[in-house]
Design an enzyme around this catalytic site. Structure first.
Site, PDB file in Angstrom:
ATOM      1  CG  MET A  86       2.858 -27.542   9.561  1.00 21.66           C
ATOM      2  SD  MET A  86       2.475 -28.853   8.386  1.00 21.66           S
ATOM      3  CE  MET A  86       4.071 -29.598   8.191  1.00 21.66           C
ATOM      4  N   GLY A  87       4.066 -26.857  14.261  1.00 26.76           N
ATOM      5  CA  GLY A  87       4.518 -27.355  15.558  1.00 26.76           C
ATOM      6  C   GLY A  87       5.851 -28.080  15.452  1.00 26.76           C
ATOM      7  CG  HIS A 144       9.535 -23.336  14.128  1.00 24.54           C
ATOM      8  ND1 HIS A 144       9.982 -24.610  14.307  1.00 24.54           N
ATOM      9  CD2 HIS A 144       8.780 -23.356  12.995  1.00 24.54           C
ATOM     10  CE1 HIS A 144       9.510 -25.392  13.340  1.00 24.54           C
ATOM     11  NE2 HIS A 144       8.786 -24.651  12.527  1.00 24.54           N
ATOM     12  CD  GLN A 178       1.824 -28.259   4.780  1.00 20.73           C
ATOM     13  OE1 GLN A 178       1.061 -27.341   5.088  1.00 20.73           O
ATOM     14  NE2 GLN A 178       3.133 -28.126   4.850  1.00 20.73           N
ATOM     15  N   GLY A 181      10.606 -19.205   6.893  1.00 18.55           N
ATOM     16  CA  GLY A 181      12.039 -19.502   6.860  1.00 18.55           C
ATOM     17  C   GLY A 181      12.538 -19.728   5.437  1.00 18.55           C
ATOM     18  CD  GLN A 182      15.949 -18.456   1.291  1.00 17.80           C
ATOM     19  OE1 GLN A 182      14.952 -17.729   1.269  1.00 17.80           O
ATOM     20  NE2 GLN A 182      16.493 -18.943   0.189  1.00 17.80           N
ATOM     21  CG  MET A 234      18.223 -25.941  13.525  1.00 18.35           C
ATOM     22  SD  MET A 234      17.832 -25.200  15.101  1.00 18.35           S
ATOM     23  CE  MET A 234      19.482 -25.102  15.783  1.00 18.35           C
ATOM     24  CB  SER A 267       9.736 -30.366  12.510  1.00 20.39           C
ATOM     25  OG  SER A 267       9.486 -29.007  12.752  1.00 20.39           O
TER      26      SER A 267
HETATM   27  O1  PAF Z   1       6.367 -24.319   6.732  1.00 22.82           O
HETATM   28  C1  PAF Z   1       5.459 -24.884   7.388  1.00 22.82           C
HETATM   29  O2  PAF Z   1       5.623 -25.248   8.538  1.00 22.82           O
HETATM   30  C2  PAF Z   1       4.111 -25.151   6.725  1.00 22.82           C
HETATM   31  O3  PAF Z   1       4.274 -25.461   5.371  1.00 22.82           O
HETATM   32  C3  PAF Z   1       3.125 -23.976   6.901  1.00 22.82           C
HETATM   33  C4  PAF Z   1       3.614 -22.720   6.214  1.00 22.82           C
HETATM   34  C5  PAF Z   1       2.915 -23.709   8.385  1.00 22.82           C
HETATM   35  C6  PAF Z   1       1.773 -24.346   6.294  1.00 22.82           C
HETATM   36  O4  PAF Z   1       1.217 -25.468   6.884  1.00 22.82           O
END
Ligand code: PAF
Length: 276
Positions: free
Chosen positions: A23-24, A30, A54, A140-141, A177, A179
């Site tokens: 999601m940036g 990431h 979501q 990621g875990q 870490m 966002s």
């Molecule tokens: O983990 C995320 O960043 C989000 O839930 C994903 C998997 C990109 C779906 O929008």
């Protein structure tokens, strides 16, 4: 590195690739997924899409950080070959009414406190998988429940994709870490370390031989209490199916979610009897 704004561009790229959906607001966590994908695949594509479905109605969709320029730099430096940046109408065209739901696994932990969250995640990831058609996908875990649910979706729907879950990347003091860490002010940032500290205490207790979930869970909750403003959950569940257990005999997921200020943070650790 290519940047694709449309589904058609991604489709005509046509490479069997490693895929990192995001999601940036990208960070070193990431970057670790992108590097792993670049090492294991001929080509790596990253998607950047802040998925509205979501987020709950009172959550941080509007203020979720959008940092495209910096994100593209990070993707390129980490070894991505392409980035897909769809807009909302492309993913959710007018009249959109089809959803993907994984039952059961999504009812607990984050699913219990964020109703509808995982339905949004599975739906958007299923769509992104259909668009990108990757050979492997990297998660990621830190989002342990998300990784479990998406793994089940891929298995149940026979999606021909290898799911790869990568370790949590932490700040030097242990904070996982995320966002959302950038929402924290100075005082909150100091206290945010409480999640990894509390999980570390539980891990220590587990390694010293404690297997009773009630004792481990109490340690997790009481340690968190010293740091956070509001506990969302402190749970220890079976690591594979999130079922409840009184005593750890198989790998267990110790997971916590808590508010520090108004920021909701999550973290987890696997307690594995074989290494305990
Ligand atoms: O983990 C995320 O960043 C989000 O839930 C994903 C998997 C990109 C779906 O929008």
């Amino acid at each position: 590195m290519k940047v694709f704004a449309t589904i058609e561009e991604v489709r005509s790229w046509g490479k069997s690739a490693g895929f990192v959906p995001t999601m940036g607001a990208l960070h070193e966590g990431h970057a670790s997924l992108i590097r792993r994908s670049a090492a294991e695949n001929d080509q790596t594509i990253v998607s950047i899409f802040v998925n509205p479905t979501q987020f709950g109605p009172t959550e941080d969709l509007a203020k979720y950080p959008r940092t495209l320029e910096a994100d593209l730099k990070l993707c390129e430096a980490a070894g991505a070959d392409a980035v897909f940046t769809p807009d909302k109408r492309m993913i959710y065209p007018d009249g959109f009414c089809t959803w993907v739901t994984v039952e059961g696994l999504g009812d607990k932990l984050c699913g219990a406190s964020r109703p509808g969250h995982f339905k949004g995640v599975t739906t958007v990831v299923a769509k992104l998988f259909n668009i990108v058609q990757p050979a492997r996908a990297y998660f990621g875990q830190k989002d342990a429940q998300q990784a479990l649910i998406l793994g089940r979706m891929v298995r149940d729907l026979d999606m021909p994709i290898e799911m790869v879950t990568c370790p949590i990347i932490r700040e030097p003091d242990g904070l996982a870490m995320s966002s959302r860490n950038r929402y924290l002010n100075e005082d909150e940032r100091k206290r945010a370390v409480g999640l990894s500290k509390a999980l570390g205490e539980v891990e220590k207790l587990f390694k010293s031989g404690t297997r009773k979930v009630s004792i481990l869970r109490a340690k997790l909750a009481t340690t968190l209490d010293d740091y956070v403003d509001k506990l969302d959950y402190a749970e220890i569940l079976d690591a594979e199916d999130l079922s409840e257990t009184a005593e750890i005999k198989r790998p267990a997921l110790a997971a916590a979610a808590a508010f520090v200020g108004s920021t909701r943070l999550i973290d987890n650790v696997i307690l594995s009897p074989t290494s305990g």
